[in-house]
Design a protein around this motif. Structure first.
Motif, PDB file in Angstrom:
ATOM      1  N   ALA A 199      -3.567  13.049   0.688  1.00  0.00           N
ATOM      2  CA  ALA A 199      -4.103  13.451  -0.624  1.00  0.00           C
ATOM      3  C   ALA A 199      -3.004  14.064  -1.497  1.00  0.00           C
ATOM      4  O   ALA A 199      -2.876  13.716  -2.672  1.00  0.00           O
ATOM      5  N   SER A 200      -2.181  14.953  -0.925  1.00  0.00           N
ATOM      6  CA  SER A 200      -1.133  15.590  -1.731  1.00  0.00           C
ATOM      7  C   SER A 200      -0.086  14.564  -2.175  1.00  0.00           C
ATOM      8  O   SER A 200       0.373  14.588  -3.322  1.00  0.00           O
ATOM      9  N   GLN A 201       0.251  13.641  -1.298  1.00  0.00           N
ATOM     10  CA  GLN A 201       1.199  12.588  -1.667  1.00  0.00           C
ATOM     11  C   GLN A 201       0.610  11.657  -2.733  1.00  0.00           C
ATOM     12  O   GLN A 201       1.328  11.169  -3.606  1.00  0.00           O
ATOM     13  N   THR A 202      -0.695  11.438  -2.674  1.00  0.00           N
ATOM     14  CA  THR A 202      -1.380  10.591  -3.661  1.00  0.00           C
ATOM     15  C   THR A 202      -1.308  11.225  -5.054  1.00  0.00           C
ATOM     16  O   THR A 202      -0.994  10.561  -6.044  1.00  0.00           O
ATOM     17  N   VAL A 203      -1.571  12.535  -5.100  1.00  0.00           N
ATOM     18  CA  VAL A 203      -1.498  13.265  -6.370  1.00  0.00           C
ATOM     19  C   VAL A 203      -0.066  13.256  -6.913  1.00  0.00           C
ATOM     20  O   VAL A 203       0.173  13.009  -8.100  1.00  0.00           O
ATOM     21  N   LEU A 204       0.905  13.512  -6.028  1.00  0.00           N
ATOM     22  CA  LEU A 204       2.311  13.513  -6.430  1.00  0.00           C
ATOM     23  C   LEU A 204       2.741  12.140  -6.937  1.00  0.00           C
ATOM     24  O   LEU A 204       3.332  12.007  -8.015  1.00  0.00           O
ATOM     25  N   LYS A 250       3.251   5.115 -19.439  1.00  0.00           N
ATOM     26  CA  LYS A 250       2.022   4.400 -19.812  1.00  0.00           C
ATOM     27  C   LYS A 250       0.866   5.377 -19.998  1.00  0.00           C
ATOM     28  O   LYS A 250       0.870   6.478 -19.446  1.00  0.00           O
ATOM     29  N   HIS A 251      -0.134   4.928 -20.768  1.00  0.00           N
ATOM     30  CA  HIS A 251      -1.351   5.721 -20.912  1.00  0.00           C
ATOM     31  C   HIS A 251      -2.095   5.691 -19.576  1.00  0.00           C
ATOM     32  O   HIS A 251      -2.133   4.646 -18.922  1.00  0.00           O
ATOM     33  N   PRO A 252      -2.693   6.824 -19.169  1.00  0.00           N
ATOM     34  CA  PRO A 252      -3.378   6.835 -17.869  1.00  0.00           C
ATOM     35  C   PRO A 252      -4.444   5.730 -17.730  1.00  0.00           C
ATOM     36  O   PRO A 252      -4.614   5.169 -16.643  1.00  0.00           O
ATOM     37  N   ALA A 253      -5.135   5.418 -18.822  1.00  0.00           N
ATOM     38  CA  ALA A 253      -6.172   4.372 -18.763  1.00  0.00           C
ATOM     39  C   ALA A 253      -5.570   3.020 -18.382  1.00  0.00           C
ATOM     40  O   ALA A 253      -6.196   2.221 -17.675  1.00  0.00           O
ATOM     41  N   TYR A 285      -5.556  20.844  -7.751  1.00  0.00           N
ATOM     42  CA  TYR A 285      -5.690  21.215  -6.337  1.00  0.00           C
ATOM     43  C   TYR A 285      -7.129  21.032  -5.860  1.00  0.00           C
ATOM     44  O   TYR A 285      -7.369  20.594  -4.745  1.00  0.00           O
ATOM     45  N   LEU A 286      -8.071  21.387  -6.747  1.00  0.00           N
ATOM     46  CA  LEU A 286      -9.479  21.205  -6.405  1.00  0.00           C
ATOM     47  C   LEU A 286      -9.769  19.721  -6.149  1.00  0.00           C
ATOM     48  O   LEU A 286     -10.436  19.357  -5.175  1.00  0.00           O
ATOM     49  N   PHE A 287      -9.237  18.887  -7.024  1.00  0.00           N
ATOM     50  CA  PHE A 287      -9.438  17.446  -6.902  1.00  0.00           C
ATOM     51  C   PHE A 287      -8.791  16.915  -5.614  1.00  0.00           C
ATOM     52  O   PHE A 287      -9.391  16.125  -4.886  1.00  0.00           O
ATOM     53  N   ALA A 288      -7.584  17.378  -5.319  1.00  0.00           N
ATOM     54  CA  ALA A 288      -6.865  16.950  -4.102  1.00  0.00           C
ATOM     55  C   ALA A 288      -7.637  17.352  -2.846  1.00  0.00           C
ATOM     56  O   ALA A 288      -7.748  16.581  -1.887  1.00  0.00           O
ATOM     57  N   GLU A 289      -8.194  18.552  -2.882  1.00  0.00           N
ATOM     58  CA  GLU A 289      -8.977  19.053  -1.752  1.00  0.00           C
ATOM     59  C   GLU A 289     -10.224  18.179  -1.553  1.00  0.00           C
ATOM     60  O   GLU A 289     -10.577  17.815  -0.422  1.00  0.00           O
ATOM     61  N   ALA A 290     -10.867  17.824  -2.658  1.00  0.00           N
ATOM     62  CA  ALA A 290     -12.067  16.990  -2.599  1.00  0.00           C
ATOM     63  C   ALA A 290     -11.735  15.575  -2.101  1.00  0.00           C
ATOM     64  O   ALA A 290     -12.504  14.986  -1.334  1.00  0.00           O
ATOM     65  N   LEU A 291     -10.596  15.033  -2.520  1.00  0.00           N
ATOM     66  CA  LEU A 291     -10.157  13.721  -2.015  1.00  0.00           C
ATOM     67  C   LEU A 291     -10.041  13.758  -0.489  1.00  0.00           C
ATOM     68  O   LEU A 291     -10.567  12.885   0.213  1.00  0.00           O
ATOM     69  N   ALA A 340       0.916   9.590  -7.978  1.00  0.00           N
ATOM     70  CA  ALA A 340       0.215   9.211  -9.202  1.00  0.00           C
ATOM     71  C   ALA A 340       0.839   9.916 -10.413  1.00  0.00           C
ATOM     72  O   ALA A 340       1.053   9.313 -11.463  1.00  0.00           O
ATOM     73  N   GLY A 341       1.161  11.192 -10.226  1.00  0.00           N
ATOM     74  CA  GLY A 341       1.764  11.970 -11.308  1.00  0.00           C
ATOM     75  C   GLY A 341       3.138  11.443 -11.709  1.00  0.00           C
ATOM     76  O   GLY A 341       3.435  11.304 -12.892  1.00  0.00           O
TER      77      GLY A 341
END
Length: 283
Positions: free
Chosen positions: A211-216, A227-230, A187-193, A218-219
């Motif tokens: 931002a919230s849709q981006t986090v969702l 896949k590996h996140p990298a 949530y902190l990261f999403a807020e900063a985005l 991506a997850g």
């Protein structure tokens, strides 16, 4: 009987002691499976949190012993410091047909088994807030008398809550840091985005919703692709493009090390609280 899979035993009775967010999230997940609301019962001292359970058709009471007497599986979802009082109160109603599942942070299996009658089947579990939308991450550890089929029963009860995994008890504090507290880190990261986008001139409401849709998104992609996140990250990075510039800035800010340290300090705190709670519960 109790040992059967609930797919075959829709008459399994489920009880909740405590009516907070965790109890509510787990109850919603169980209902999404094939347990009927009439086979669930919840108790809490005040009426404040019981309303939303009753809206789902789940009977509510103020009596913890009533819940235990009428249930096969009992979720103890109260604040850690209340656990000794509750277990002391329900002890004489707990029999060998019960599975007691504790969701209280930091209360160890040893403490739970000490506070309950000899040979009680105990399972310790740590859920997280997204259980409320059936996207939780739950980790459980079996006590000394709980068998593999008791774990399998819990799994089949909770499979609609999200990811359900079993592990040794030592992993529960780590899970608390990674996933219990981890949602707040996200949530902190999403807020900063979103703040970054606002700084560049986008309206706040739109920035937050993207931002919230981006986090969702991506997850989901991370989970569903396997896949590996990298690997996914490198797929987004075109040579000399925008993403690698942004990633370089994040690396300069030490995001990776800060995140690892955050999981570490949250885990250490969970361990410390566990030691305190064990000391406080000794008879």
């Amino acid at each position: 009987g109790i040992k059967m899979d609930p797919e075959m035993d829709p008459q399994l009775k489920i009880g909740f002691i405590g009516a907070g967010n965790m109890a509510f999230g787990i109850a919603k997940g169980i209902l999404a499976g094939n347990v009927l609301a009439v086979n669930i019962k919840v108790s809490a001292p005040s009426t404040r949190n019981l309303g939303r359970f009753q809206e789902l058709g789940i009977p509510a009471t103020h009596s913890n012993t009533e819940v235990v007497s009428g249930s096969d599986v009992v979720f103890v979802a109260v604040k850690p410091h209340v656990v000794p009082l509750v277990l002391n109160e329900i002890s004489q109603h707990v029999s060998d047909r019960h599975i007691i599942v504790s969701v209280a942070a930091g209360v160890t299996l040893a403490t739970l088994e000490e506070l309950l009658p000899k040979n009680t089947l105990v399972i310790r579990m740590m859920p997280n807030l997204p259980c409320l939308v059936q996207e939780g991450a739950l980790l459980f550890a079996r006590g000394s008398h709980a068998k593999q089929e008791d774990g399998a029963l819990l799994r089949s009860l909770l499979h609609r809550c999200g990811l359900v995994e079993e592990g040794p008890e030592a992993w529960i504090d780590i899970h608390t840091g990674l996933s219990g507290s981890g949602v707040a880190f996200v949530y902190l990261f999403a807020e900063a985005l979103a703040d970054g986008a606002v700084k560049m001139g986008m309206p706040s409401a739109l920035a937050q919703s993207i931002a919230s849709q981006t986090v969702l998104g991506a997850g989901r992609l991370l989970r569903d692709s396997g896949k590996h996140p990298a690997q996914l990250r490198s797929e987004v990075c075109t040579p000399g493009g925008t993403t690698i510039y942004g990633l370089h800035t994040l690396e300069q800010g030490g995001v990776r090390a800060s995140t690892m340290s955050a999981v570490e300090s949250a885990t250490e705190r969970a361990r410390e609280l566990g030691r305190k709670s064990a000391a406080g519960c000794r008879k």
